[in-house]
Design a protein around this motif. Structure first.
Motif, PDB file in Angstrom:
ATOM      1  N   LEU A 136     -11.905 -12.167 -19.992  1.00  0.00           N
ATOM      2  CA  LEU A 136     -10.530 -11.691 -19.907  1.00  0.00           C
ATOM      3  C   LEU A 136      -9.656 -12.614 -19.070  1.00  0.00           C
ATOM      4  N   GLU A 137     -10.237 -13.165 -18.002  1.00  0.00           N
ATOM      5  CA  GLU A 137      -9.510 -14.033 -17.080  1.00  0.00           C
ATOM      6  C   GLU A 137     -10.348 -15.292 -16.847  1.00  0.00           C
ATOM      7  N   PRO A 138     -10.292 -16.253 -17.766  1.00  0.00           N
ATOM      8  CA  PRO A 138     -11.246 -17.361 -17.777  1.00  0.00           C
ATOM      9  C   PRO A 138     -11.050 -18.407 -16.695  1.00  0.00           C
ATOM     10  N   ASP A 139     -10.037 -18.288 -15.855  1.00  0.00           N
ATOM     11  CA  ASP A 139      -9.850 -19.291 -14.807  1.00  0.00           C
ATOM     12  C   ASP A 139     -10.646 -18.995 -13.543  1.00  0.00           C
ATOM     13  N   HIS A 140     -11.356 -17.879 -13.511  1.00  0.00           N
ATOM     14  CA  HIS A 140     -12.143 -17.532 -12.326  1.00  0.00           C
ATOM     15  C   HIS A 140     -13.558 -18.097 -12.454  1.00  0.00           C
ATOM     16  N   ASN A 141     -13.942 -18.922 -11.491  1.00  0.00           N
ATOM     17  CA  ASN A 141     -15.275 -19.515 -11.448  1.00  0.00           C
ATOM     18  C   ASN A 141     -16.182 -18.735 -10.514  1.00  0.00           C
ATOM     19  N   SER A 142     -17.485 -18.921 -10.706  1.00  0.00           N
ATOM     20  CA  SER A 142     -18.440 -18.432  -9.729  1.00  0.00           C
ATOM     21  C   SER A 142     -18.462 -19.378  -8.537  1.00  0.00           C
ATOM     22  N   CYS A 143     -19.064 -18.919  -7.451  1.00  0.00           N
ATOM     23  CA  CYS A 143     -19.136 -19.720  -6.230  1.00  0.00           C
ATOM     24  C   CYS A 143     -20.084 -20.900  -6.358  1.00  0.00           C
ATOM     25  N   SER A 144     -20.848 -20.981  -7.446  1.00  0.00           N
ATOM     26  CA  SER A 144     -21.852 -22.033  -7.588  1.00  0.00           C
ATOM     27  C   SER A 144     -21.444 -23.128  -8.571  1.00  0.00           C
ATOM     28  N   CYS A 145     -20.163 -23.182  -8.931  1.00  0.00           N
ATOM     29  CA  CYS A 145     -19.699 -24.231  -9.845  1.00  0.00           C
ATOM     30  C   CYS A 145     -19.484 -25.535  -9.090  1.00  0.00           C
ATOM     31  N   GLU A 146     -20.110 -26.595  -9.564  1.00  0.00           N
ATOM     32  CA  GLU A 146     -20.011 -27.886  -8.896  1.00  0.00           C
ATOM     33  C   GLU A 146     -18.618 -28.502  -9.037  1.00  0.00           C
ATOM     34  N   ASP A 147     -17.999 -28.363 -10.187  1.00  0.00           N
ATOM     35  CA  ASP A 147     -16.678 -28.937 -10.437  1.00  0.00           C
ATOM     36  C   ASP A 147     -15.780 -27.827 -10.964  1.00  0.00           C
ATOM     37  N   PRO A 148     -15.045 -27.145 -10.087  1.00  0.00           N
ATOM     38  CA  PRO A 148     -14.265 -25.973 -10.508  1.00  0.00           C
ATOM     39  C   PRO A 148     -13.275 -26.265 -11.626  1.00  0.00           C
ATOM     40  N   ALA A 149     -12.560 -27.392 -11.554  1.00  0.00           N
ATOM     41  CA  ALA A 149     -11.565 -27.698 -12.586  1.00  0.00           C
ATOM     42  C   ALA A 149     -12.238 -27.915 -13.932  1.00  0.00           C
ATOM     43  N   ALA A 150     -13.336 -28.660 -13.945  1.00  0.00           N
ATOM     44  CA  ALA A 150     -14.058 -28.886 -15.197  1.00  0.00           C
ATOM     45  C   ALA A 150     -14.659 -27.598 -15.725  1.00  0.00           C
ATOM     46  N   SER A 151     -15.116 -26.745 -14.834  1.00  0.00           N
ATOM     47  CA  SER A 151     -15.700 -25.476 -15.256  1.00  0.00           C
ATOM     48  C   SER A 151     -14.671 -24.602 -15.952  1.00  0.00           C
ATOM     49  N   ARG A 152     -13.462 -24.526 -15.400  1.00  0.00           N
ATOM     50  CA  ARG A 152     -12.400 -23.734 -16.038  1.00  0.00           C
ATOM     51  C   ARG A 152     -12.033 -24.319 -17.405  1.00  0.00           C
ATOM     52  N   ALA A 153     -11.904 -25.634 -17.462  1.00  0.00           N
ATOM     53  CA  ALA A 153     -11.528 -26.267 -18.730  1.00  0.00           C
ATOM     54  C   ALA A 153     -12.610 -26.070 -19.789  1.00  0.00           C
ATOM     55  N   THR A 154     -13.851 -26.215 -19.396  1.00  0.00           N
ATOM     56  CA  THR A 154     -14.951 -26.035 -20.344  1.00  0.00           C
ATOM     57  C   THR A 154     -15.017 -24.597 -20.827  1.00  0.00           C
ATOM     58  N   ARG A 155     -14.827 -23.654 -19.914  1.00  0.00           N
ATOM     59  CA  ARG A 155     -14.885 -22.242 -20.303  1.00  0.00           C
ATOM     60  C   ARG A 155     -13.793 -21.934 -21.324  1.00  0.00           C
ATOM     61  N   ARG A 156     -12.584 -22.381 -21.072  1.00  0.00           N
ATOM     62  CA  ARG A 156     -11.494 -22.130 -22.016  1.00  0.00           C
ATOM     63  C   ARG A 156     -11.762 -22.800 -23.365  1.00  0.00           C
ATOM     64  N   ARG A 157     -12.304 -23.992 -23.331  1.00  0.00           N
ATOM     65  CA  ARG A 157     -12.567 -24.713 -24.592  1.00  0.00           C
ATOM     66  C   ARG A 157     -13.626 -23.990 -25.420  1.00  0.00           C
ATOM     67  N   ILE A 158     -14.712 -23.587 -24.796  1.00  0.00           N
ATOM     68  CA  ILE A 158     -15.799 -22.935 -25.536  1.00  0.00           C
ATOM     69  C   ILE A 158     -15.379 -21.539 -26.001  1.00  0.00           C
ATOM     70  N   LEU A 159     -14.703 -20.796 -25.148  1.00  0.00           N
ATOM     71  CA  LEU A 159     -14.246 -19.465 -25.563  1.00  0.00           C
ATOM     72  C   LEU A 159     -13.217 -19.564 -26.682  1.00  0.00           C
ATOM     73  N   GLY A 160     -12.360 -20.568 -26.626  1.00  0.00           N
ATOM     74  CA  GLY A 160     -11.397 -20.764 -27.707  1.00  0.00           C
ATOM     75  C   GLY A 160     -12.085 -21.066 -29.028  1.00  0.00           C
ATOM     76  N   TRP A 161     -13.108 -21.924 -28.969  1.00  0.00           N
ATOM     77  CA  TRP A 161     -13.879 -22.222 -30.182  1.00  0.00           C
ATOM     78  C   TRP A 161     -14.510 -20.947 -30.736  1.00  0.00           C
ATOM     79  N   ALA A 162     -15.095 -20.146 -29.849  1.00  0.00           N
ATOM     80  CA  ALA A 162     -15.774 -18.928 -30.297  1.00  0.00           C
ATOM     81  C   ALA A 162     -14.789 -17.922 -30.889  1.00  0.00           C
ATOM     82  N   ALA A 163     -13.627 -17.777 -30.262  1.00  0.00           N
ATOM     83  CA  ALA A 163     -12.634 -16.837 -30.774  1.00  0.00           C
ATOM     84  C   ALA A 163     -12.117 -17.264 -32.137  1.00  0.00           C
ATOM     85  N   ASP A 164     -11.869 -18.548 -32.307  1.00  0.00           N
ATOM     86  CA  ASP A 164     -11.287 -19.031 -33.564  1.00  0.00           C
ATOM     87  C   ASP A 164     -12.292 -18.999 -34.714  1.00  0.00           C
TER      88      ASP A 164
END
Length: 319
Positions: free
Chosen positions: A257-285
């Motif tokens: 629902l809110e894909p910009d929130h990372n867990s505390c164990s993400c090594e690269d927060p910006a990349a993690s948010r971008a990857t999450r949005r990209r993969i979720l977008g692929w799955a939704a489409d």
């Protein structure tokens, strides 16, 4: 269940009746079975686990997060550690291998010195260690590689003697202590490479891959960095069916629902948010089933776009 303004909250009416749930799915001729090692609280509150998510986010969703994803008594995050058994084109594939038994985890005691009946549960799913052809480690955190090995005569040996272990080279290099990287977890992943990765590598059973790796005509591994440098997703495409095993891209459905929130164990927060949005977008489409590593309850969901985020369109019929 499409609508021009979908409700992002997964209501009970959208969930299949319990009598019709199963721990097995068939998608495009590929069998998917989940085998759970652990289910329960992680000993962390949402504020600790998701430091960027404000408290009101959890209050807003508490009515449906409990009990599968949030313990109403303790306020701790609920999660599962599980292995996905994938049967495709005559081969048996394990996606992640949990925490494992007998492991020394001084900085993560919840996963230390476990004595679970995971191998018996795997057998009840029709899989013996000798049956496994491939093991996919989506990344090399302790709760994804533990059953790569087992203790035998005080030595760590491969649990699955006939399997090839598929490990992204970026993660292998990052977690190799010889390379002196400083992970976000600090010492939290201590001993993991030595007891659960290096032994299968020494045994000649590891295939290190880069970029992407085609398993068969239906299954493909791709890098999805952010959570760790070599985090990966396994994509299933067969006929009209689509699914994506996203590992730790998601720890809670709130991140759908809110894909910009990372867990505390993400090594690269910006990349993690971008990857999450990209993969979720692929799955939704593509109407693909999203299968995370740690969701309890139905364990997986079809999603759809909803404003700046996504909504849960329908839960998978898993128990």
């Amino acid at each position: 269940m499409n609508s021009p303004d979908p409700d992002p909250r997964p209501g009970l009416a959208d969930r299949p009746a319990r009598a019709h749930r199963t721990d097995h799915l068939e998608l495009g001729g590929v069998g998917i079975t989940r085998v759970t090692e652990y289910a329960g609280p992680l000993g962390m509150t949402p504020a600790a686990f998701f430091p960027t998510a404000p408290e009101e986010t959890w209050r807003a969703h508490s009515s449906w997060l409990a009990p599968d994803f949030l313990d109403p008594d303790t306020g701790f995050i609920n999660a599962v550690v599980q292995t996905w058994v994938v049967r495709s084109e005559g081969r048996t594939i394990l996606v992640d291998t949990g925490a494992g038994n007998d492991k020394e985890r001084p900085y993560s005691p919840i996963w230390g010195h476990l004595r679970t009946d995971f191998l018996d549960r795997l057998a009840r799913a029709g899989v013996t260690p000798e049956d496994v052809d491939l093991v996919v480690n989506t990344h090399l955190h302790m709760d994804h590689v533990g059953w790569n090995t087992r203790l035998h005569d005080r030595e760590w040996i491969p649990t699955f003697p006939n399997a090839t272990y598929l490990i992204a080279k970026d993660d292998f290099d990052f977690w190799n202590p010889e390379n002196n990287h400083r992970p976000v977890l600090g010492r939290g992943n201590q001993n993991v490479f030595e007891d659960s990765v290096a032994p299968v590598h020494r045994a000649g059973q590891v295939k290190l891959w880069e970029g992407s790796h085609r398993i068969d005509s239906r299954l493909r591994l791709d890098l999805a960095p952010g959570h760790t440098p070599g985090s990966s997703v396994l994509t299933l495409e067969s006929g009209t069916d689509r699914a994506v095993f996203v590992g730790d891209l998601l720890h809670s459905p709130v991140q759908i629902l809110e894909p910009d929130h990372n867990s505390c164990s993400c090594e690269d927060p910006a990349a993690s948010r971008a990857t999450r949005r990209r993969i979720l977008g692929w799955a939704a489409d593509r109407r693909a089933l999203v299968i995370p590593a740690h969701l309890g309850g139905h364990g997986a969901a079809h999603i759809e776009r909803n404003g700046p985020g996504f909504a849960i369109r329908q839960w998978a019929p898993l128990a």
